[in-house]
Design a protein around this motif. Structure first.
Motif, PDB file in Angstrom:
ATOM      1  N   GLU A  96      39.002   6.656 -57.667  1.00  0.00           N
ATOM      2  CA  GLU A  96      40.209   6.207 -56.964  1.00  0.00           C
ATOM      3  C   GLU A  96      41.455   6.317 -57.843  1.00  0.00           C
ATOM      4  O   GLU A  96      42.538   5.874 -57.448  1.00  0.00           O
ATOM      5  N   LEU A  97      41.318   6.911 -59.023  1.00  0.00           N
ATOM      6  CA  LEU A  97      42.448   7.032 -59.944  1.00  0.00           C
ATOM      7  C   LEU A  97      43.596   7.801 -59.302  1.00  0.00           C
ATOM      8  O   LEU A  97      43.393   8.849 -58.679  1.00  0.00           O
ATOM      9  N   VAL A  98      44.795   7.271 -59.454  1.00  0.00           N
ATOM     10  CA  VAL A  98      46.004   7.954 -59.029  1.00  0.00           C
ATOM     11  C   VAL A  98      46.891   8.072 -60.258  1.00  0.00           C
ATOM     12  O   VAL A  98      47.172   7.077 -60.927  1.00  0.00           O
ATOM     13  N   SER A  99      47.293   9.295 -60.579  1.00  0.00           N
ATOM     14  CA  SER A  99      48.179   9.546 -61.708  1.00  0.00           C
ATOM     15  C   SER A  99      49.391  10.317 -61.208  1.00  0.00           C
ATOM     16  O   SER A  99      49.248  11.382 -60.614  1.00  0.00           O
ATOM     17  N   ASP A 100      50.565   9.760 -61.461  1.00  0.00           N
ATOM     18  CA  ASP A 100      51.795  10.472 -61.114  1.00  0.00           C
ATOM     19  C   ASP A 100      52.456  11.029 -62.363  1.00  0.00           C
ATOM     20  O   ASP A 100      53.619  11.405 -62.347  1.00  0.00           O
ATOM     21  N   ASP A 101      51.686  11.114 -63.434  1.00  0.00           N
ATOM     22  CA  ASP A 101      52.139  11.737 -64.679  1.00  0.00           C
ATOM     23  C   ASP A 101      52.431  13.204 -64.371  1.00  0.00           C
ATOM     24  O   ASP A 101      51.557  13.915 -63.871  1.00  0.00           O
ATOM     25  N   PRO A 102      53.642  13.695 -64.622  1.00  0.00           N
ATOM     26  CA  PRO A 102      53.967  15.096 -64.293  1.00  0.00           C
ATOM     27  C   PRO A 102      53.043  16.117 -64.959  1.00  0.00           C
ATOM     28  O   PRO A 102      52.885  17.224 -64.460  1.00  0.00           O
ATOM     29  N   GLU A 103      52.401  15.723 -66.049  1.00  0.00           N
ATOM     30  CA  GLU A 103      51.466  16.633 -66.730  1.00  0.00           C
ATOM     31  C   GLU A 103      50.134  16.737 -65.994  1.00  0.00           C
ATOM     32  O   GLU A 103      49.443  17.731 -66.116  1.00  0.00           O
ATOM     33  N   ILE A 104      49.750  15.682 -65.276  1.00  0.00           N
ATOM     34  CA  ILE A 104      48.464  15.693 -64.578  1.00  0.00           C
ATOM     35  C   ILE A 104      48.513  14.759 -63.375  1.00  0.00           C
ATOM     36  O   ILE A 104      48.358  13.550 -63.490  1.00  0.00           O
ATOM     37  N   LEU A 105      48.745  15.359 -62.229  1.00  0.00           N
ATOM     38  CA  LEU A 105      48.785  14.624 -60.977  1.00  0.00           C
ATOM     39  C   LEU A 105      47.360  14.493 -60.441  1.00  0.00           C
ATOM     40  O   LEU A 105      46.645  15.484 -60.302  1.00  0.00           O
ATOM     41  N   ILE A 106      46.948  13.260 -60.175  1.00  0.00           N
ATOM     42  CA  ILE A 106      45.608  12.994 -59.636  1.00  0.00           C
ATOM     43  C   ILE A 106      45.771  12.032 -58.474  1.00  0.00           C
ATOM     44  O   ILE A 106      46.420  11.006 -58.641  1.00  0.00           O
ATOM     45  N   PRO A 107      45.195  12.349 -57.311  1.00  0.00           N
ATOM     46  CA  PRO A 107      44.454  13.563 -56.991  1.00  0.00           C
ATOM     47  C   PRO A 107      45.370  14.792 -56.988  1.00  0.00           C
ATOM     48  O   PRO A 107      46.585  14.675 -56.890  1.00  0.00           O
ATOM     49  N   HIS A 108      44.743  15.947 -57.097  1.00  0.00           N
ATOM     50  CA  HIS A 108      45.488  17.207 -57.113  1.00  0.00           C
ATOM     51  C   HIS A 108      46.316  17.307 -55.831  1.00  0.00           C
ATOM     52  O   HIS A 108      45.782  17.126 -54.734  1.00  0.00           O
ATOM     53  N   PRO A 109      47.614  17.601 -55.953  1.00  0.00           N
ATOM     54  CA  PRO A 109      48.487  17.545 -54.776  1.00  0.00           C
ATOM     55  C   PRO A 109      48.238  18.604 -53.698  1.00  0.00           C
ATOM     56  O   PRO A 109      48.690  18.433 -52.565  1.00  0.00           O
ATOM     57  N   ARG A 110      47.513  19.679 -54.009  1.00  0.00           N
ATOM     58  CA  ARG A 110      47.255  20.718 -53.006  1.00  0.00           C
ATOM     59  C   ARG A 110      45.775  20.887 -52.682  1.00  0.00           C
ATOM     60  O   ARG A 110      45.403  21.748 -51.908  1.00  0.00           O
ATOM     61  N   ALA A 111      44.918  20.071 -53.264  1.00  0.00           N
ATOM     62  CA  ALA A 111      43.468  20.223 -53.058  1.00  0.00           C
ATOM     63  C   ALA A 111      43.094  20.186 -51.582  1.00  0.00           C
ATOM     64  O   ALA A 111      42.224  20.950 -51.145  1.00  0.00           O
ATOM     65  N   HIS A 112      43.739  19.340 -50.804  1.00  0.00           N
ATOM     66  CA  HIS A 112      43.378  19.180 -49.393  1.00  0.00           C
ATOM     67  C   HIS A 112      43.690  20.419 -48.558  1.00  0.00           C
ATOM     68  O   HIS A 112      43.201  20.550 -47.438  1.00  0.00           O
ATOM     69  N   THR A 113      44.461  21.368 -49.112  1.00  0.00           N
ATOM     70  CA  THR A 113      44.802  22.596 -48.383  1.00  0.00           C
ATOM     71  C   THR A 113      44.010  23.803 -48.869  1.00  0.00           C
ATOM     72  O   THR A 113      44.208  24.903 -48.356  1.00  0.00           O
ATOM     73  N   ARG A 114      43.138  23.614 -49.826  1.00  0.00           N
ATOM     74  CA  ARG A 114      42.466  24.735 -50.479  1.00  0.00           C
ATOM     75  C   ARG A 114      40.984  24.794 -50.143  1.00  0.00           C
ATOM     76  O   ARG A 114      40.182  24.016 -50.669  1.00  0.00           O
ATOM     77  N   ALA A 115      40.633  25.749 -49.303  1.00  0.00           N
ATOM     78  CA  ALA A 115      39.218  25.932 -48.941  1.00  0.00           C
ATOM     79  C   ALA A 115      38.394  26.291 -50.173  1.00  0.00           C
ATOM     80  O   ALA A 115      37.235  25.888 -50.272  1.00  0.00           O
ATOM     81  N   PHE A 116      38.986  27.014 -51.131  1.00  0.00           N
ATOM     82  CA  PHE A 116      38.227  27.417 -52.319  1.00  0.00           C
ATOM     83  C   PHE A 116      37.903  26.225 -53.219  1.00  0.00           C
ATOM     84  O   PHE A 116      37.088  26.337 -54.126  1.00  0.00           O
ATOM     85  N   VAL A 117      38.496  25.080 -52.967  1.00  0.00           N
ATOM     86  CA  VAL A 117      38.150  23.831 -53.653  1.00  0.00           C
ATOM     87  C   VAL A 117      37.236  22.988 -52.765  1.00  0.00           C
ATOM     88  O   VAL A 117      36.179  22.528 -53.201  1.00  0.00           O
ATOM     89  N   CYS A 118      37.641  22.778 -51.538  1.00  0.00           N
ATOM     90  CA  CYS A 118      36.918  21.853 -50.651  1.00  0.00           C
ATOM     91  C   CYS A 118      35.527  22.336 -50.265  1.00  0.00           C
ATOM     92  O   CYS A 118      34.583  21.529 -50.206  1.00  0.00           O
ATOM     93  N   VAL A 119      35.362  23.628 -49.996  1.00  0.00           N
ATOM     94  CA  VAL A 119      34.042  24.136 -49.602  1.00  0.00           C
ATOM     95  C   VAL A 119      33.024  23.944 -50.729  1.00  0.00           C
ATOM     96  O   VAL A 119      31.947  23.366 -50.499  1.00  0.00           O
ATOM     97  N   PRO A 120      33.309  24.376 -51.968  1.00  0.00           N
ATOM     98  CA  PRO A 120      32.340  24.120 -53.034  1.00  0.00           C
ATOM     99  C   PRO A 120      32.129  22.627 -53.321  1.00  0.00           C
ATOM    100  O   PRO A 120      31.030  22.216 -53.694  1.00  0.00           O
ATOM    101  N   TRP A 121      33.180  21.834 -53.147  1.00  0.00           N
ATOM    102  CA  TRP A 121      33.050  20.395 -53.391  1.00  0.00           C
ATOM    103  C   TRP A 121      31.982  19.795 -52.495  1.00  0.00           C
ATOM    104  O   TRP A 121      31.201  18.937 -52.914  1.00  0.00           O
ATOM    105  N   LEU A 122      31.908  20.253 -51.250  1.00  0.00           N
ATOM    106  CA  LEU A 122      30.878  19.743 -50.343  1.00  0.00           C
ATOM    107  C   LEU A 122      29.470  20.050 -50.834  1.00  0.00           C
ATOM    108  O   LEU A 122      28.546  19.276 -50.586  1.00  0.00           O
ATOM    109  N   ASP A 123      29.290  21.182 -51.532  1.00  0.00           N
ATOM    110  CA  ASP A 123      27.972  21.515 -52.090  1.00  0.00           C
ATOM    111  C   ASP A 123      27.491  20.428 -53.046  1.00  0.00           C
ATOM    112  O   ASP A 123      26.327  20.060 -53.043  1.00  0.00           O
ATOM    113  N   VAL A 124      28.395  19.988 -53.872  1.00  0.00           N
ATOM    114  CA  VAL A 124      28.025  19.076 -54.949  1.00  0.00           C
ATOM    115  C   VAL A 124      28.093  17.612 -54.499  1.00  0.00           C
ATOM    116  O   VAL A 124      27.419  16.764 -55.076  1.00  0.00           O
TER     117      VAL A 124
END
Length: 166
Positions: A105-133
């Protein structure tokens, strides 16, 4: 009578791996070892999203032990440096790209490392493999990853016969 209540596993961070230069699979496998992955997805070949014309990527998602944001960033950069990653063109070809997607549940608004990743929800190349694991994965602020995948165009994401184990 019921059995013992299942205990949650140790907290994990979700990292997305990608490579489209050189021996792509070897670079992903080296990153898995360097990052001490606890679990890993299948390997997917994906068409590039954004950036200049370039070759297809190999992508995967790994779970690693949770850590503070800056420690995750240091581990990611170390793995990228070991793969001779050079940052020259935004969204351009790369020997290895490792993104921190989420860390519990970590949220980081540090400009060096934004968590969660700000575009992950739009990226099939991230979300599809994530479901595998992690079929029950949730991206904080965006909901269940399975629901996100259902709304994404995954036509450029293809499972390969290759494994990250070796």
């Amino acid at each position: 009578m019921t059995g013992p209540i299942p205990q949650p596993g140790p907290p994990t961070a979700v990292l997305a791996l990608g490579s489209n230069l050189g021996d792509r699979l070897a670079r992903l496998r080296a990153a898995v070892r360097a990052l001490r992955a606890l679990a890993m997805s299948e390997v997917y070949e994906t068409t590039p999203v954004g950036g200049p014309d370039q070759d297809n990527y190999l992508n995967a998602v790994v779970l690693v032990p949770a850590a503070p944001a800056r420690a995750l960033l240091a581990a990611v950069r170390s793995a990228e440096e070991a793969a001779s990653r050079v940052r020259t063109v935004r969204w351009g070809p790369r020997s290895l790209d490792v993104d921190v997607i989420a860390c519990g549940e970590l949220v980081s608004d540090d400009p060096e490392i934004l968590i969660p990743h700000p575009r992950a929800h739009t990226r099939a190349f991230v979300c599809v493999p994530w479901l595998d694991v992690d079929p029950d994965a949730v991206l904080p602020g965006h909901g269940r990853v399975a629901d996100l995948v259902a709304g994404l165009d995954a036509s450029g994401v293809h499972r390969t016969p290759w494994s990250l184990r070796r």
